[in-house]
Design a protein around this motif. Sequence first.
Motif, short mmCIF file in Angstrom:
data_model
loop_
_atom_site.label_atom_id
_atom_site.label_comp_id
_atom_site.label_asym_id
_atom_site.label_seq_id
_atom_site.Cartn_x
_atom_site.Cartn_y
_atom_site.Cartn_z
N PHE A 120 2.99 -0.76 7.14
CA PHE A 120 2.74 0.19 6.07
C PHE A 120 2.50 -0.61 4.80
O PHE A 120 2.86 -1.77 4.69
CB PHE A 120 3.97 1.08 5.84
CG PHE A 120 4.40 1.86 7.04
CD1 PHE A 120 5.35 1.37 7.91
CD2 PHE A 120 3.85 3.09 7.31
CE1 PHE A 120 5.76 2.08 9.02
CE2 PHE A 120 4.26 3.83 8.41
CZ PHE A 120 5.22 3.31 9.26
N SER A 121 1.91 0.05 3.85
CA SER A 121 1.78 -0.58 2.55
C SER A 121 2.69 0.14 1.58
O SER A 121 2.99 1.32 1.75
CB SER A 121 0.34 -0.52 2.06
OG SER A 121 -0.09 0.82 1.95
N ASN A 122 3.15 -0.58 0.58
CA ASN A 122 3.96 -0.01 -0.49
C ASN A 122 5.27 0.62 -0.02
O ASN A 122 5.75 1.56 -0.64
CB ASN A 122 3.16 1.04 -1.27
CG ASN A 122 1.92 0.43 -1.89
OD1 ASN A 122 1.97 -0.69 -2.41
ND2 ASN A 122 0.81 1.14 -1.82
N TYR A 123 5.83 0.12 1.04
CA TYR A 123 7.10 0.68 1.48
C TYR A 123 8.27 -0.04 0.81
O TYR A 123 8.17 -1.20 0.43
CB TYR A 123 7.25 0.61 3.00
CG TYR A 123 7.16 -0.77 3.59
CD1 TYR A 123 5.94 -1.26 4.06
CD2 TYR A 123 8.28 -1.57 3.72
CE1 TYR A 123 5.86 -2.52 4.62
CE2 TYR A 123 8.20 -2.83 4.28
CZ TYR A 123 6.99 -3.29 4.74
OH TYR A 123 6.90 -4.55 5.29
N ALA A 124 9.34 0.66 0.64
CA ALA A 124 10.57 0.09 0.09
C ALA A 124 11.50 -0.27 1.25
O ALA A 124 11.41 0.30 2.33
CB ALA A 124 11.25 1.07 -0.84
#
Length: 124
Positions: free
Chosen positions: A29-33
């Motif tokens: 995923f992108s931009n996951y925390a």
Amino acid sequence: QVQLVESGGGLVQAGGSLRLSCAASGRTFSNYAMGWFRQAPGKEREFVAAISWSGGITYYANSVKGRFTISRDSAKNKVYLQMNSLKPEDTAVYYCTLDTLGRLGTSRHQYNYWGQGTQVTVSS
């Protein structure tokens, strides 16, 4: 699916240090925390720390602020938890977790994926 695998737990004396690692694999995923929670026997799972995708934003529970440091290597899909000045009350199973929406939440319900956990035991 995403797999999260923690490592680095163990037994340490009070005042000592441990470094937990978590490796993410599978679907990306992108931009996951990412974050860490912990659960002591007979207690609810509680928030410890979280970090943004870039690593530029971090958030800590008051109980660990100043003692624990969360960091990540997004290129390697890894997150770390450096734990210093450990106390017996830090004894718990520590879980790595991931939020695909990139929130830095403190609620376990905001996180989509969880590791199996690693035991941390701090002796007095």
